[in-house]
Scaffold this active site. Structure first.
Site, short mmCIF file in Angstrom:
data_model
loop_
_atom_site.label_atom_id
_atom_site.label_comp_id
_atom_site.label_asym_id
_atom_site.label_seq_id
_atom_site.Cartn_x
_atom_site.Cartn_y
_atom_site.Cartn_z
CG ASN A 166 15.38 33.45 29.86
OD1 ASN A 166 15.73 32.38 30.35
ND2 ASN A 166 15.51 34.58 30.49
CG HIS B 3 12.69 28.75 34.01
ND1 HIS B 3 13.10 28.83 35.33
CD2 HIS B 3 12.28 29.99 33.67
CE1 HIS B 3 12.91 30.07 35.77
NE2 HIS B 3 12.42 30.80 34.77
CG HIS C 269 18.90 36.34 35.13
ND1 HIS C 269 17.76 36.82 35.73
CD2 HIS C 269 19.93 36.91 35.82
CE1 HIS C 269 18.07 37.64 36.72
NE2 HIS C 269 19.39 37.69 36.81
NE ARG D 23 17.70 35.08 40.44
CZ ARG D 23 16.73 36.00 40.44
NH1 ARG D 23 15.95 36.17 39.40
NH2 ARG D 23 16.53 36.75 41.51
NE ARG E 119 16.83 32.12 42.32
CZ ARG E 119 15.97 33.06 42.71
NH1 ARG E 119 14.80 33.17 42.12
NH2 ARG E 119 16.28 33.89 43.68
CD GLU F 219 17.34 38.21 31.15
OE1 GLU F 219 16.49 38.38 30.26
OE2 GLU F 219 17.11 37.58 32.20
CB THR G 102 13.49 39.86 37.03
OG1 THR G 102 14.49 38.87 36.83
CG2 THR G 102 14.15 41.21 37.15
CD GLU H 206 14.07 42.51 27.96
OE1 GLU H 206 15.18 42.36 27.40
OE2 GLU H 206 13.42 41.57 28.44
CG HIS I 290 9.17 39.29 33.55
ND1 HIS I 290 8.18 38.75 34.33
CD2 HIS I 290 10.34 38.93 34.13
CE1 HIS I 290 8.72 38.11 35.34
NE2 HIS I 290 10.04 38.19 35.25
N1 PXP Z 1 13.52 39.71 30.13
C1 PXP Z 1 14.13 39.87 31.32
C2 PXP Z 1 15.00 41.06 31.53
C3 PXP Z 1 14.00 38.90 32.34
O1 PXP Z 1 14.62 39.07 33.52
C4 PXP Z 1 13.24 37.74 32.08
C5 PXP Z 1 13.13 36.67 33.12
O2 PXP Z 1 14.39 36.15 33.36
C6 PXP Z 1 12.63 37.63 30.82
C7 PXP Z 1 12.78 38.64 29.87
C8 PXP Z 1 11.82 36.43 30.45
O3 PXP Z 1 10.68 36.36 31.25
P1 PXP Z 1 9.79 35.06 31.22
O4 PXP Z 1 10.65 33.93 31.67
O5 PXP Z 1 8.68 35.38 32.17
O6 PXP Z 1 9.31 34.87 29.81
#
Ligand code: PXP
Length: 253
Positions: free
Chosen positions: A10, A13, A46, A48, A52, A76, A107, A157, A200
């Site tokens: 992901n 960030h 994601h 949003r 952001r 996402e 999330t 998930e 997550h």
């Molecule tokens: N899976 C989902 C559905 C999420 O919403 C997120 C955070 O955007 C992640 C995985 C990844 O989480 P993390 O950034 O904490 O590794």
């Protein structure tokens, strides 16, 4: 069942850092390219509602890259008409429906599929028709898993945040209970014919135990990897995560 576990990286960030200054640097599309080169099986982003981090332009760029590389994009998104229109335009390989509250930092919990069944099911239908593989981001609660199955989604998930927080914050009994609940949830979902993903809050310390759940087919990991990339670079951070995933999987086999 214990096939090679996939890693979705992901890159949200990277966009958070870019947006701290405006402008174009660092570019999440470049991060996606490097993540694929370092062993990611796919890219997760994601979009949003408040934009952001990831922007609409990033989704354009990521779609183009992943289509060109024939690799999966996992979009996402919240269960809203605006996001549905964007997903139907891009038709990504996968769409993960997530709950979204503007005031949250990330999330925080899973989608309430039991309560939101009548709202969520038509979204799943539209996305299925468009050819995207739909995943619902939920807690490992049997009622939520069964409700997810009834929406027609192919994937759930499972939210690993509570397990990861319990490990990091030194609450071993709670961590053990959360892990047992993830394992039971993964087994139930698989018995219903759902594919199981997890994500997550996963870091180097927590990844092996989640990877050891044999029904889990894919992990989606973001914040920790992007943070670690500051110290060691994105490629080495992903390579180490990949190795720890594979070790966790081997222990389970
Ligand atoms: N899976 C989902 C559905 C999420 O919403 C997120 C955070 O955007 C992640 C995985 C990844 O989480 P993390 O950034 O904490 O590794």
């Amino acid at each position: 069942m214990s096939e090679r576990l996939r890693l979705g990286v992901n890159i949200d960030h990277v966009a958070t850092v870019r947006n701290a200054r405006g402008g174009l640097y660092p570019d999440p599309v470049r991060a996606a390219r490097e993540a694929l080169a370092a062993g990611a099986d796919g890219i997760t982003a994601h979009l949003r509602e408040d934009r952001r981090h990831i922007s609409d332009g990033d989704i354009d760029g990521l779609s183009a890259l992943l289509n060109a590389e024939a690799r999966p994009l996992n979009l996402e998104m919240a269960v809203t008409q605006e996001m549905l229109a964007i997903a139907l335009h891009h038709r990504p390989h996968a769409v993960c429906l997530v709950p979204e509250k503007r005031e949250e930092r990330t999330t925080e919990g899973g989608l309430d599929v039991v309560g939101g069944h009548n709202w969520i099911t038509p979204f799943v239908g539209r996305l299925n028709e468009a050819g995207s593989r739909v995943s619902l981001f939920i807690g490992a609660d049997p009622a939520q898993i069964e409700a997810a199955y009834r929406t027609g989604a192919a994937v759930v998930e499972l939210h690993t945040g509570a397990y990861c927080d319990a490990v990091r914050e030194g609450r071993p009994e709670e961590a053990e209970a959360e892990l047992a609940s993830l394992s039971a949830g993964a087994a139930l979902a698989t018995s219903l014919g759902l594919e199981v993903h997890a994500g997550h809050g996963i870091d180097y310390e927590t990844v092996a135990a989640v990877a050891a759940i044999p029904q889990v087919m894919e992990l989606n990991i973001g914040h920790f990897l992007i943070g670690e990339a500051i110290f060691v670079g994105l490629g080495p951070a992903i390579a180490r995560m990949r190795a720890l995933m594979d070790e966790g999987r081997e222990i389970a086999a």
